[in-house]
Design a protein around this motif. Structure first.
Motif, PDB file in Angstrom:
ATOM      1  N   ARG A  68       0.745  -1.278  -0.009  1.00 23.22           N
ATOM      2  CA  ARG A  68      -0.048   0.649  -0.267  1.00 23.22           C
ATOM      3  C   ARG A  68       0.443   1.339   0.258  1.00 23.22           C
ATOM      4  N   ALA A  71       1.754   4.210  -2.911  1.00 22.59           N
ATOM      5  CA  ALA A  71       1.049   5.151  -3.427  1.00 22.59           C
ATOM      6  C   ALA A  71       1.411   6.432  -4.535  1.00 22.59           C
ATOM      7  N   TRP A  74       3.723   6.476  -7.962  1.00 21.16           N
ATOM      8  CA  TRP A  74       2.738   5.866  -8.667  1.00 21.16           C
ATOM      9  C   TRP A  74       2.439   7.051 -10.253  1.00 21.16           C
ATOM     10  N   PRO A  79      -5.456   4.342  -7.767  1.00 15.03           N
ATOM     11  CA  PRO A  79      -6.254   4.103  -7.490  1.00 15.03           C
ATOM     12  C   PRO A  79      -7.642   3.743  -7.112  1.00 15.03           C
ATOM     13  N   PRO A  90      -9.352   1.779  -2.108  1.00  9.95           N
ATOM     14  CA  PRO A  90      -9.058   2.686  -2.788  1.00  9.95           C
ATOM     15  C   PRO A  90      -7.308   2.234  -2.509  1.00  9.95           C
ATOM     16  N   THR A  94      -4.579   0.125  -4.709  1.00 13.35           N
ATOM     17  CA  THR A  94      -3.124   0.020  -4.274  1.00 13.35           C
ATOM     18  C   THR A  94      -1.900  -0.574  -4.109  1.00 13.35           C
ATOM     19  N   ALA A  98       0.352  -2.704  -6.720  1.00 12.21           N
ATOM     20  CA  ALA A  98       1.548  -3.214  -6.825  1.00 12.21           C
ATOM     21  C   ALA A  98       2.252  -4.738  -6.918  1.00 12.21           C
ATOM     22  N   SER A 144       7.731  -0.041  -2.090  1.00 14.60           N
ATOM     23  CA  SER A 144       8.264   1.670  -1.867  1.00 14.60           C
ATOM     24  C   SER A 144       9.841   2.103  -1.837  1.00 14.60           C
ATOM     25  N   ALA A 156       0.717   1.692 -13.392  1.00 16.67           N
ATOM     26  CA  ALA A 156       0.138   1.797 -13.146  1.00 16.67           C
ATOM     27  C   ALA A 156      -0.409   1.644 -14.759  1.00 16.67           C
TER      28      ALA A 156
END
Length: 291
Positions: A68, A71, A74, A79, A90, A94, A98, A144, A156
């Motif tokens: 998560r 985000a 991105w 999302p 959302p 996400t 991911a 991340s 995405a």
């Protein structure tokens, strides 16, 4: 094995077993254009694996709680758009996108990402990339943090939502799996990175589906159903542009004079491949490579 499975289903139908919560997961159908139409990347699970032994699967796996956090790194549809496509919130959307990007990199070496200046990632074959890939697999590196360290953005826009399958309630190991399509990015190539697969291959979609039908390629219903739908498309662009109204597909077992059959709920497209192969959840398996 069939007798054991029938007994498990019978116990479930008698209310003698608890229903296990399904884990959220993502699976990515990686495609490229070939001489006769789109080709698909498949991994064959090692025969010694505790679940899905010998099955042909797509790259994929369970959502990591840290997914998560991607985000903030991105590019592409927000999302909220993925949440609408997969009928979820959302935050989960996400994590699913991911996880799709992370698992594709872990299991094929293909990274659906770009540098922050907009230039695409084209080569992930160096030793430094391999160290990061292995760190993502063993969980010592979060997606991340990987993106931050390399000044990358998750792409995405390189993914498309395709299907949603849920392991039946009688199974002891359950997954709530969203399927994505992705085209192989220009300049990148898949690599046999070992792990849970003993073989990786690119096959024409039509040939892969025919292999399922004639029994030469073993796969779960969700995998085969995806291939069947893709046979209608002449190239990757056509498949990626195809509209999909996605609803969760869940198999319900029915015992009729000792014969085990399945009914499917929620399918909004062509009927699942009932009667041709064991459904999602057989042998406590999932069509994704759950890590």
């Amino acid at each position: 094995m069939a007798a054991d499975r029938t007994e498990l289903v019978a116990r479930y139908l008698r209310g003698e077993t608890d229903v296990v919560a399904a884990r959220d997961a993502a699976s990515v159908v990686l495609l490229r254009d070939g001489a006769t139409g789109p080709e698909v990347y498949l991994l064959r699970r090692r025969p010694t694996m505790a679940f899905a032994p010998g099955m042909h699967v797509y790259p994929g796996g369970s959502v990591d709680l840290r997914d998560r956090e991607a985000a903030g790194h991105w590019a592409g549809p927000a999302p909220a758009e993925w949440a609408a496509a997969f009928s979820c919130d959302p935050g989960l959307a996400t994590a699913l996108v991911a996880a799709a990007v992370r698992e594709t990199f872990e299991e094929s070496g293909v990274l659906l990402a770009a540098h922050r200046d907009g230039t695409p990632v084209t080569d992930t074959t160096g030793d430094d990339w391999e160290r990061d890939r292995l760190a993502l697999i063993d969980g010592t590196l979060a997606l991340s943090d990987f993106l931050t360290a390399r000044s990358l953005l998750l792409r995405a826009d390189l993914l498309r939502p395709w299907a949603h399958w849920i392991t039946p309630e009688w199974s002891a190991r359950r997954f709530d799996t969203r399927f994505f399509l992705a085209g192989l990015p220009a300049g990148q190539r898949t690599r046999d990175v070992g792990g849970e697969a003993d073989r990786v291959t690119w096959l024409p979609v039509v040939e892969a589906f025919e292999g399922f039908l004639d029994g030469s390629l073993t796969m779960m219903n969700a995998t085969a159903s995806t291939l069947r739908d893709l046979t209608a498309h002449p190239d990757v662009a056509s498949a990626m542009a195809a509209p999909r109204r996605i609803r969760p597909i869940l198999a319900r077992p029915v015992l009729d004079d000792g014969r085990l059959e399945y009914l499917y709920d929620g399918d909004d497209g062509p009927a699942p491949l009932s009667g041709l192969v064991e459904p999602l959840g057989a042998h406590d398996t999932d069509p994704t490579t759950i890590s």
